[in-house]
Design a protein around this motif. Structure first.
Motif, PDB file in Angstrom:
ATOM      1  N   UNK A 111     110.145  84.789  84.676  1.00 40.51           N
ATOM      2  CA  UNK A 111     111.385  85.533  84.449  1.00 40.51           C
ATOM      3  C   UNK A 111     112.554  84.601  84.747  1.00 40.51           C
ATOM      4  N   UNK A 112     113.466  84.450  83.790  1.00 37.69           N
ATOM      5  CA  UNK A 112     114.666  83.633  83.982  1.00 37.69           C
ATOM      6  C   UNK A 112     115.826  84.555  84.359  1.00 37.69           C
ATOM      7  N   UNK A 113     116.460  84.259  85.485  1.00 38.28           N
ATOM      8  CA  UNK A 113     117.663  84.985  85.913  1.00 38.28           C
ATOM      9  C   UNK A 113     118.820  83.984  85.920  1.00 38.28           C
ATOM     10  N   UNK A 114     119.587  83.922  84.820  1.00 47.07           N
ATOM     11  CA  UNK A 114     120.559  82.821  84.621  1.00 47.07           C
ATOM     12  C   UNK A 114     121.799  82.872  85.497  1.00 47.07           C
ATOM     13  N   UNK A 115     122.053  83.964  86.224  1.00 49.03           N
ATOM     14  CA  UNK A 115     123.299  84.070  86.984  1.00 49.03           C
ATOM     15  C   UNK A 115     123.089  84.143  88.495  1.00 49.03           C
ATOM     16  N   UNK A 116     121.902  83.823  88.956  1.00 47.55           N
ATOM     17  CA  UNK A 116     121.639  83.791  90.394  1.00 47.55           C
ATOM     18  C   UNK A 116     121.941  82.391  90.929  1.00 47.55           C
ATOM     19  N   UNK A 117     122.728  82.293  92.015  1.00 47.82           N
ATOM     20  CA  UNK A 117     123.065  81.004  92.595  1.00 47.82           C
ATOM     21  C   UNK A 117     122.182  80.668  93.784  1.00 47.82           C
ATOM     22  N   UNK A 118     122.093  79.373  94.064  1.00 47.88           N
ATOM     23  CA  UNK A 118     121.278  78.894  95.189  1.00 47.88           C
ATOM     24  C   UNK A 118     122.153  78.827  96.428  1.00 47.88           C
ATOM     25  N   UNK A 119     121.812  79.570  97.451  1.00 41.14           N
ATOM     26  CA  UNK A 119     122.685  79.726  98.618  1.00 41.14           C
ATOM     27  C   UNK A 119     122.822  78.454  99.446  1.00 41.14           C
ATOM     28  N   UNK A 120     121.859  77.541  99.377  1.00 41.60           N
ATOM     29  CA  UNK A 120     121.902  76.334 100.215  1.00 41.60           C
ATOM     30  C   UNK A 120     122.806  75.241  99.641  1.00 41.60           C
ATOM     31  N   UNK A 121     123.252  75.402  98.409  1.00 39.46           N
ATOM     32  CA  UNK A 121     124.092  74.394  97.774  1.00 39.46           C
ATOM     33  C   UNK A 121     125.270  75.089  97.101  1.00 39.46           C
ATOM     34  N   UNK A 122     126.471  74.891  97.647  1.00 41.90           N
ATOM     35  CA  UNK A 122     127.660  75.580  97.122  1.00 41.90           C
ATOM     36  C   UNK A 122     127.956  75.169  95.678  1.00 41.90           C
ATOM     37  N   UNK A 123     127.699  73.906  95.322  1.00 42.54           N
ATOM     38  CA  UNK A 123     127.988  73.439  93.960  1.00 42.54           C
ATOM     39  C   UNK A 123     127.175  74.197  92.915  1.00 42.54           C
TER      40      UNK A 123
END
Length: 238
Positions: A111-123
């Motif tokens: 499953x691809x969730x294209x708008x979830x961000x990775x919390x450990x990297x702000x960029x």
């Protein structure tokens, strides 16, 4: 002001005859016309999911699928920023679409969730959004992945039927995906488009800078010639 009645003072409200004048909205002249207002795009649904295979869009239960963020495979990221495999094995700036295409080539449900961000990297909250959930058998720790000395996930001793006999754990899958991504046609086409766009922007910036420099030079030249003509006129008058 008012009349006394039984020891009390009754105040009578006085105002202009015919009521208050209609002065309108004093800020109306400062209002921005609707056609000149900045129209912000509607907020995206961060829970939007793209399921593969499409036939399982309404039946797949991916609540406990392991997660892969692009940072896990990104050679430009450090272990602290989330990289899970070595720099040699990793690939430069992979996207969730690259990861999804690689998983499709492996025949793995995901499953691809294209708008979830990775919390450990702000960029990655802005530049490279998204994550992928994969149907990978869980390990002996009820799906809790252990991190080795090299900062990579290891899920050993998986139970259940595996979809691909070559994939034994999550770390191996990350390496396999990273090895396939550089050969994806969709990735090559995207990189070529981005390169062409960057070159066009750089060319336009150079042309604008050259035009600005030329205009400034002409302005200085005009001022110099005008000043010289004034000096000559003064000498003739003497």
């Amino acid at each position: 002001m008012g009349k006394k009645s039984g020891g009390r003072v009754r105040v009578k409200q006085m105002g202009p005859k015919g009521g208050m004048p209609n002065i309108g909205n004093p800020m109306e002249e400062l209002a921005i016309p609707p056609d000149q207002m900045i129209q912000l795009p509607p907020p995206v649904d961060k829970n939007m999911s793209q399921i593969w295979p499409l036939g399982e869009t309404f039946t797949m239960n991916y609540d406990r699928f392991p997660v892969i963020y692009p940072n896990y495979l990104d050679s430009s990221k450090t272990v602290k920023q989330g990289r899970r495999i070595s720099v040699v094995e990793a690939v430069e700036k992979p996207t969730v679409m690259d990861i999804g295409a690689a998983l499709q080539s492996l025949g793995m449900r995901h499953v691809v969730q294209p708008y979830k961000g990775y919390s450990r990297d702000a960029d990655s909250q802005w530049e490279n959004l998204g994550r992928v959930l994969i149907d990978l058998p869980r390990g002996n720790n009820d799906g809790v992945a252990e991190i080795g000395a090299d900062g990579a996930f290891d899920i050993s001793g998986g139970h259940g039927e595996e979809k691909d006999s070559t994939v034994q754990n999550k770390k191996q899958l990350l390496r396999l995906i990273a090895a396939r991504i550089p050969h994806l046609i969709s990735r090559k086409e995207r990189i070529a488009r981005e390169k062409a766009q960057q070159e066009a922007e750089e060319k336009q910036a150079k042309e604008e800078a050259a035009a600005a420099h030329k205009a400034a030079s002409q302005k200085v030249s005009t001022k110099t010639s005008s000043s010289n003509r004034k000096k000559k006129g003064k000498k003739k008058g003497k």
